[in-house]
Scaffold this active site. Sequence first.
Site, PDB file in Angstrom:
ATOM      1  N   LYS A  30       0.849  -1.187   0.000  1.00 12.76           N
ATOM      2  CA  LYS A  30       0.000   0.000   0.000  1.00 12.76           C
ATOM      3  C   LYS A  30       0.883   1.234   0.000  1.00 12.76           C
ATOM      4  CE  LYS A  30      -3.813   0.992   0.733  1.00 12.76           C
ATOM      5  NZ  LYS A  30      -4.675   0.815   1.913  1.00 12.76           N
ATOM      6  N   HIS A  31       0.693   2.107  -0.976  1.00  9.04           N
ATOM      7  CA  HIS A  31       1.401   3.373  -1.053  1.00  9.04           C
ATOM      8  C   HIS A  31       2.917   3.198  -0.939  1.00  9.04           C
ATOM      9  CE1 HIS A  31      -2.165   5.805  -1.389  1.00  9.04           C
ATOM     10  NE2 HIS A  31      -2.715   5.106  -0.400  1.00  9.04           N
ATOM     11  N   ASN A  87      12.286   6.433   7.184  1.00  8.60           N
ATOM     12  CA  ASN A  87      12.874   5.437   8.052  1.00  8.60           C
ATOM     13  C   ASN A  87      11.922   4.254   8.240  1.00  8.60           C
ATOM     14  OD1 ASN A  87      15.323   6.802   8.749  1.00  8.60           O
ATOM     15  ND2 ASN A  87      14.179   8.085  10.180  1.00  8.60           N
ATOM     16  N   HIS A  91      13.694   5.425  -1.005  1.00  6.66           N
ATOM     17  CA  HIS A  91      12.846   6.599  -1.234  1.00  6.66           C
ATOM     18  C   HIS A  91      12.457   6.675  -2.706  1.00  6.66           C
ATOM     19  CE1 HIS A  91      13.359   8.415   2.738  1.00  6.66           C
ATOM     20  NE2 HIS A  91      14.613   8.073   2.671  1.00  6.66           N
TER      21      HIS A  91
END
Length: 405
Positions: free
Chosen positions: A77-78, A243, A405
């Site tokens: 999810k996301h 993180n 990221h």
Amino acid sequence: RFISVRVVELMKNIELKYGCNPNQKPASVYMEDGSELPFEVLNGRPGYINLLDALNGWQLVSEIKAATGKAAAASFKHVSPSAAAVGRVMSDRLKKACFVDDVPGLDESPIATAYARARGTDRMSSFGDFIALSDVCDETCARLVKREVSDGIIAPGFTDEALELLKQKKKGNYLILKVKSDFKAPDVETKQVFGITFEQKHNDIKIDRSCLEQVVTENKNITEEAKEDLVIALIALKYTQSNSVAYAVDGQTIGVGAGQQSRVHCTRLAGAKADNWHLRQTDMVLNLPFKRGVKRPDKDNFIDRYIAMEDTPESRGDIEWETLFCEKPQPFTIEEKKKILSAISGVSVASDAFFPFSDNIDRAHESGATYIAQPGGSTRDDLVIESCNKYGIAMAFTGFRLFHH
């Protein structure tokens, strides 16, 4: 019986519904060198975030499969996994907690079992997930997927029966992707932010049991099962927004804390989810007197609230129990929950970067941490090691960071 013909030819450019948001049009995906995309769209129309979840999820499960030799699944999810798991046979109690005790043939399908675990770990977060499978999706797995709220699935293949079932989801619009399992990412990857191109080496670091050889605590005993759990947790973190911290046990992550600015908040968030996973398997939760016909999402919503409730009727508020239950549920007292959680041990915890303070160890210990893997390299490593020694935790330094990221 497996699909013998290509349903849709590989495409070089796919127009997406939109980018991250509906106002971000046009949007598309393509290979910069003009080659074919490494996946086929067998059904549905992909979105921007769908593909981010799919491609990160596929890398995650394929690496777990390579490291463990077991079928693996992830619920995304996301752009972070809600959970990842391998296909270990589930106990009757765990099946009931994950709402899969009525799935015929589950024990005979490792890939279905892997997804049942991944989906059942954090069902609130997995609502509307994107599924990644390391192995061919069989009929048992498809039947499990068909009844859950999900945006799409990526796998190296689908049996005819599985594909037919999945095509029935979302009024025929369910997104089904078949990935080329032999595709290898280029050595160098790029991305653009604000019109500026970033370039870096693809993160091809290999994670396996050999990463856990530098045990720095007095307790040097990390069991083989714990090593597998730590490997699964570390690979999951490799594809989790940083993180991040993950708790794992029994061949699966049981709590993932993603995208927090403070590491201790990652540890707390993941620990709270791990606690929830344990408490979902207690008699108090498994024996809740739900009425026949109450839908799984409604059960999930109540169970999360029920576990978080205080122990007095006044603090429970209006839970509209009459619409959900045959009789009013008994409160799950704070004392009962504390007693259950205090007896838990054998949990593995992994971090994508070093623990800068021992408060992370204190919080992990509260959720039964017995084994920890982290990069090491903090100026306060000695204090973190001292905290592990106080609790008898075995901790390995991997020597590598896993920011994503």
